[in-house]
Design an enzyme around this catalytic site. Sequence first.
Site, short mmCIF file in Angstrom:
data_model
loop_
_atom_site.label_atom_id
_atom_site.label_comp_id
_atom_site.label_asym_id
_atom_site.label_seq_id
_atom_site.Cartn_x
_atom_site.Cartn_y
_atom_site.Cartn_z
N GLY A 2 0.79 -1.23 0.00
CA GLY A 2 0.00 0.00 0.00
C GLY A 2 0.82 1.27 0.00
O GLY A 2 0.27 2.37 -0.08
N HIS A 3 2.14 1.18 0.08
CA HIS A 3 2.99 2.38 0.19
C HIS A 3 4.14 2.30 -0.79
O HIS A 3 5.27 2.07 -0.39
CB HIS A 3 3.52 2.50 1.62
CG HIS A 3 4.09 3.85 1.94
ND1 HIS A 3 5.43 4.16 1.79
CD2 HIS A 3 3.51 4.97 2.40
CE1 HIS A 3 5.64 5.40 2.18
NE2 HIS A 3 4.50 5.92 2.55
N PHE A 4 4.03 2.51 -1.94
CA PHE A 4 2.89 2.72 -2.81
C PHE A 4 2.87 1.58 -3.82
O PHE A 4 3.94 1.17 -4.26
CB PHE A 4 3.02 4.07 -3.52
CG PHE A 4 3.12 5.22 -2.56
CD1 PHE A 4 1.98 5.80 -2.02
CD2 PHE A 4 4.36 5.69 -2.14
CE1 PHE A 4 2.08 6.86 -1.13
CE2 PHE A 4 4.46 6.74 -1.24
CZ PHE A 4 3.33 7.33 -0.74
#
Length: 147
Positions: free
Chosen positions: A47-49
Amino acid sequence: MPEQFETPEELLPHRDPFLFLDELIEADEEHTVAKRVFTEDHFFFKGHFPDYPVVPGVILVETLAQCGGAGLVQTGILPHGAFFVLASIENAKFRNQVRPNDCAIIEVHNLRVSKVMVRQKGTITINGDVAAEASWMCIVNSKQERI
């Protein structure tokens, strides 16, 4: 004969997926050096990224603090089982991104250490370039006490 270091699991209460040290390289009363490879399967990269994975700054600060704590236990400055939590973070700077499969060298210097408080500063480098730096304070207590 080289000095034998304990594993991060023997020195810290942290466990996967929140243990961010692979091994200690040096440790004495003044400083600690450790290594971490942030492999592409780390949970935060999803999720990052997703299209450009980068290690979050908060993870880098946690990595610094874990290195400092492991060194304090390795050298006997703090006992095995010592429980320390971040109380403040100062002067955090993120100068270069840390990407999947980067090998981070973490160096931490002890500024002040007592039975109840630890003040340290450190840097993380990737291929000799500073990626992150900060200073912080940890409170040392038992696991049963609330801070």
